[in-house]
Scaffold this motif. Structure first.
Motif, PDB file in Angstrom:
ATOM      1  N   GLU A 207       9.502  -2.845  21.106  1.00 37.21           N
ATOM      2  CA  GLU A 207       8.122  -3.291  20.894  1.00 37.21           C
ATOM      3  C   GLU A 207       7.469  -2.430  19.820  1.00 37.21           C
ATOM      4  OE1 GLU A 207       6.090  -3.009  24.581  1.00 37.21           O
ATOM      5  OE2 GLU A 207       7.382  -4.455  25.631  1.00 37.21           O
ATOM      6  N   GLY A 208       6.761  -3.104  18.903  1.00 38.10           N
ATOM      7  CA  GLY A 208       6.012  -2.398  17.863  1.00 38.10           C
ATOM      8  C   GLY A 208       4.525  -2.432  18.164  1.00 38.10           C
ATOM      9  N   HIS A 209       3.856  -1.261  18.064  1.00 42.79           N
ATOM     10  CA  HIS A 209       2.419  -1.135  18.339  1.00 42.79           C
ATOM     11  C   HIS A 209       1.760  -0.341  17.211  1.00 42.79           C
ATOM     12  CE1 HIS A 209       2.914  -2.421  22.604  1.00 42.79           C
ATOM     13  NE2 HIS A 209       4.107  -1.844  22.457  1.00 42.79           N
ATOM     14  N   THR A 210       0.494  -0.638  16.969  1.00 44.19           N
ATOM     15  CA  THR A 210      -0.261   0.098  15.935  1.00 44.19           C
ATOM     16  C   THR A 210      -1.604   0.526  16.518  1.00 44.19           C
ATOM     17  OG1 THR A 210      -1.419  -1.838  15.060  1.00 44.19           O
ATOM     18  CG2 THR A 210       0.768  -1.372  14.155  1.00 44.19           C
ATOM     19  N   ASP A 211      -2.355   1.316  15.683  1.00 44.22           N
ATOM     20  CA  ASP A 211      -3.742   1.600  16.075  1.00 44.22           C
ATOM     21  C   ASP A 211      -4.614   0.459  15.575  1.00 44.22           C
ATOM     22  OD1 ASP A 211      -4.094   1.945  13.345  1.00 44.22           O
ATOM     23  OD2 ASP A 211      -3.962   4.136  13.447  1.00 44.22           O
ATOM     24  N   ASN A 212      -5.927   0.642  15.662  1.00 41.78           N
ATOM     25  CA  ASN A 212      -6.817  -0.469  15.281  1.00 41.78           C
ATOM     26  C   ASN A 212      -7.372  -0.342  13.857  1.00 41.78           C
ATOM     27  OD1 ASN A 212      -8.535   1.678  15.702  1.00 41.78           O
ATOM     28  ND2 ASN A 212     -10.053   0.509  16.861  1.00 41.78           N
ATOM     29  N   ILE A 213      -6.790   0.584  13.087  1.00 39.61           N
ATOM     30  CA  ILE A 213      -7.223   0.704  11.688  1.00 39.61           C
ATOM     31  C   ILE A 213      -6.492  -0.360  10.862  1.00 39.61           C
ATOM     32  CG2 ILE A 213      -7.352   2.229   9.681  1.00 39.61           C
ATOM     33  CD1 ILE A 213      -9.019   3.160  12.063  1.00 39.61           C
ATOM     34  N   PRO A 214      -7.225  -1.239  10.171  1.00 34.85           N
ATOM     35  CA  PRO A 214      -6.557  -2.285   9.373  1.00 34.85           C
ATOM     36  C   PRO A 214      -5.689  -1.657   8.283  1.00 34.85           C
ATOM     37  CG  PRO A 214      -8.887  -2.789   9.666  1.00 34.85           C
ATOM     38  CD  PRO A 214      -8.696  -1.382  10.149  1.00 34.85           C
ATOM     39  N   ILE A 215      -4.508  -2.197   8.086  1.00 30.64           N
ATOM     40  CA  ILE A 215      -3.590  -1.677   7.078  1.00 30.64           C
ATOM     41  C   ILE A 215      -4.012  -2.190   5.702  1.00 30.64           C
ATOM     42  CG2 ILE A 215      -1.933  -3.569   7.361  1.00 30.64           C
ATOM     43  CD1 ILE A 215       0.286  -1.512   6.840  1.00 30.64           C
ATOM     44  N   ARG A 216      -3.878  -1.326   4.702  1.00 29.55           N
ATOM     45  CA  ARG A 216      -4.185  -1.721   3.334  1.00 29.55           C
ATOM     46  C   ARG A 216      -2.885  -1.673   2.559  1.00 29.55           C
ATOM     47  NH1 ARG A 216      -8.485   1.263   5.174  1.00 29.55           N
ATOM     48  NH2 ARG A 216     -10.554   0.300   4.937  1.00 29.55           N
ATOM     49  N   SER A 217      -2.114  -2.771   2.611  1.00 35.90           N
ATOM     50  CA  SER A 217      -0.802  -2.798   1.970  1.00 35.90           C
ATOM     51  C   SER A 217      -0.511  -4.215   1.520  1.00 35.90           C
ATOM     52  CB  SER A 217       0.282  -2.327   2.946  1.00 35.90           C
ATOM     53  OG  SER A 217       1.563  -2.590   2.446  1.00 35.90           O
ATOM     54  N   ALA A 218       0.053  -4.319   0.295  1.00 30.75           N
ATOM     55  CA  ALA A 218       0.437  -5.641  -0.192  1.00 30.75           C
ATOM     56  C   ALA A 218       1.612  -6.190   0.601  1.00 30.75           C
ATOM     57  CB  ALA A 218       0.789  -5.560  -1.677  1.00 30.75           C
ATOM     58  N   GLN A 219       2.429  -5.307   1.142  1.00 30.07           N
ATOM     59  CA  GLN A 219       3.612  -5.729   1.892  1.00 30.07           C
ATOM     60  C   GLN A 219       3.257  -6.279   3.273  1.00 30.07           C
ATOM     61  OE1 GLN A 219       6.444  -2.581   2.474  1.00 30.07           O
ATOM     62  NE2 GLN A 219       8.026  -3.954   3.318  1.00 30.07           N
ATOM     63  N   PHE A 220       2.208  -5.709   3.898  1.00 29.01           N
ATOM     64  CA  PHE A 220       1.842  -6.118   5.247  1.00 29.01           C
ATOM     65  C   PHE A 220       0.376  -6.555   5.274  1.00 29.01           C
ATOM     66  CE2 PHE A 220       5.014  -2.650   5.711  1.00 29.01           C
ATOM     67  CZ  PHE A 220       6.070  -3.422   6.183  1.00 29.01           C
ATOM     68  N   PRO A 221       0.141  -7.847   5.374  1.00 30.37           N
ATOM     69  CA  PRO A 221      -1.244  -8.347   5.368  1.00 30.37           C
ATOM     70  C   PRO A 221      -2.083  -7.824   6.539  1.00 30.37           C
ATOM     71  CG  PRO A 221       0.324 -10.141   4.988  1.00 30.37           C
ATOM     72  CD  PRO A 221       1.116  -8.946   5.404  1.00 30.37           C
ATOM     73  N   SER A 222      -1.435  -7.507   7.672  1.00 30.69           N
ATOM     74  CA  SER A 222      -2.185  -7.017   8.836  1.00 30.69           C
ATOM     75  C   SER A 222      -1.259  -6.149   9.692  1.00 30.69           C
ATOM     76  CB  SER A 222      -2.720  -8.185   9.677  1.00 30.69           C
ATOM     77  OG  SER A 222      -1.640  -8.845  10.342  1.00 30.69           O
ATOM     78  N   ASN A 223      -1.827  -5.587  10.724  1.00 29.30           N
ATOM     79  CA  ASN A 223      -1.038  -4.768  11.648  1.00 29.30           C
ATOM     80  C   ASN A 223       0.008  -5.582  12.412  1.00 29.30           C
ATOM     81  OD1 ASN A 223      -2.150  -2.222  11.110  1.00 29.30           O
ATOM     82  ND2 ASN A 223      -3.895  -2.581  12.492  1.00 29.30           N
ATOM     83  N   TRP A 224      -0.201  -6.871  12.494  1.00 24.92           N
ATOM     84  CA  TRP A 224       0.806  -7.732  13.144  1.00 24.92           C
ATOM     85  C   TRP A 224       2.139  -7.621  12.401  1.00 24.92           C
ATOM     86  CZ3 TRP A 224       0.730  -9.590  17.777  1.00 24.92           C
ATOM     87  CH2 TRP A 224      -0.456  -9.964  18.402  1.00 24.92           C
ATOM     88  N   GLU A 225       2.069  -7.806  11.095  1.00 26.83           N
ATOM     89  CA  GLU A 225       3.291  -7.759  10.306  1.00 26.83           C
ATOM     90  C   GLU A 225       3.936  -6.379  10.340  1.00 26.83           C
ATOM     91  OE1 GLU A 225       1.093 -11.306   9.102  1.00 26.83           O
ATOM     92  OE2 GLU A 225       0.514  -9.201   9.281  1.00 26.83           O
ATOM     93  N   LEU A 226       3.099  -5.326  10.286  1.00 29.10           N
ATOM     94  CA  LEU A 226       3.639  -3.971  10.309  1.00 29.10           C
ATOM     95  C   LEU A 226       4.352  -3.689  11.634  1.00 29.10           C
ATOM     96  CD1 LEU A 226       3.957  -1.151   9.085  1.00 29.10           C
ATOM     97  CD2 LEU A 226       1.704  -0.561  10.066  1.00 29.10           C
ATOM     98  N   SER A 227       3.713  -4.028  12.759  1.00 31.43           N
ATOM     99  CA  SER A 227       4.330  -3.754  14.068  1.00 31.43           C
ATOM    100  C   SER A 227       5.594  -4.589  14.246  1.00 31.43           C
ATOM    101  CB  SER A 227       3.330  -4.040  15.197  1.00 31.43           C
ATOM    102  OG  SER A 227       2.947  -5.412  15.223  1.00 31.43           O
TER     103      SER A 227
END
Length: 282
Positions: A207-227
């Motif tokens: 399982e992938g989890h993140t904090d609630n800070i929005p990611i600023r990355s061209a590769q990952f539009p949101s924390n959903w994609e990152l996790s």
């Protein structure tokens, strides 16, 4: 002359004697008649009493005869009722006997079913105990292999009701805002591989989890994609190390399952994590 007088006197005396005899017989007969008359009266009186008694006895006889006829009818009715009652009781007895026989069979069937269920429960309990032992063994091995990471607070391992979870802070596996496992992270995962390879009857979910800070990355539009990318990359690496891919799954939860308060730096660091959980197979 004297002879005539003697004859006359003799005649008178005979007549007198004859009269006395007749009169005595009459009195005797009269007395007999009186006696007979009295006896007749007694007999009439006795007859009258006997006649009255006879009438009473006839009346009582007729009453007793009528009572006897009523008793005969009542007895016949009772005999009929008795016969009908016996038939009803026999029918009920047959039904009860049949019901008892059926109930005995059902009880026997239930006892057999309960015995089988008891055997199944015992088998399941034994299997459960074996699984718990296996999970406990896995838990002990992971604790032993990852002592240093656990001591540094980077990894926690928990076991609850047969469910084992390895919680790793994202910082020991990934660089910030990245999803590729870094060399130090690979070294940590390698410590888990031998133990995870021994898991046969559990699925391994990453399982992938993140904090609630929005990611600023061209590769990952949101924390959903990152996790999701982080969980998938860990699953891929475990597959490359020989784990059965059919036994692996990856899930993304973004910031929506926090374990700490995102208002603090420490809390956010705990929320950025990878959890490897052993779960029951579907």
């Amino acid at each position: 002359m004297r002879q005539i007088i003697y004859l006359v006197l003799a005649g008178l005396m005979a007549l007198a004697l004859s009269s006395c005899v007749t009169q005595g017989k009459y009195r005797l007969k009269e007395d007999e008649a009186k006696a007979l008359s009295g006896e007749l009266g007694d007999l009439k009186q006795q007859y009258g009493k006997l006649s009255a008694d006879n009438s009473a006895l006839k009346a009582e006889f007729d009453k007793l005869k009528a009572d006897a006829a009523g008793l005969v009818k009542e007895n016949q009715a009772l005999a009929k009722d008795k016969s009908e009652l016996e038939q009803v009781l026999k029918a009920k007895s047959d039904t009860l006997s049949k019901n008892i026989s059926e109930l005995r069979q059902k009880v026997a069937d239930l006892q057999e079913e309960n015995r089988k269920l008891g055997d199944e429960i015992a088998a399941l309990q034994k299997a459960k105990e074996e699984k718990v032992k296996e999970v406990s063994s896995t838990y002990e091995h992971l604790l032993d292999n990852m002592k240093s990471e656990i001591a540094q607070g980077q990894v926690t391992i928990s076991e609850l009701k047969g469910k084992l979870t390895v919680n790793m802070e994202a910082a020991i596996l990934f660089d910030s805002a990245k999803a590729d496992v870094k060399p130090d992270g690979i070294a940590i995962l390698l410590k888990m591989v031998p133990t995870l390879k021994e898991v046969k009857d559990k699925s391994i979910r990453i399982e992938g989890h993140t904090d609630n800070i929005p990611i600023r990355s061209a590769q990952f539009p949101s924390n959903w994609e990152l996790s999701a990318a982080r969980a998938i990359n860990v699953a891929k690496y475990l597959q490359q190390q020989g784990l059965d891919p059919a036994n692996l799954s990856a899930a993304a939860f973004s910031e929506f399952k926090p374990v700490a308060d995102n208002a603090t730096k420490e809390g956010r660091a705990k929320n950025r994590r990878i959890e490897i959980t052993l779960v029951a197979r579907d």
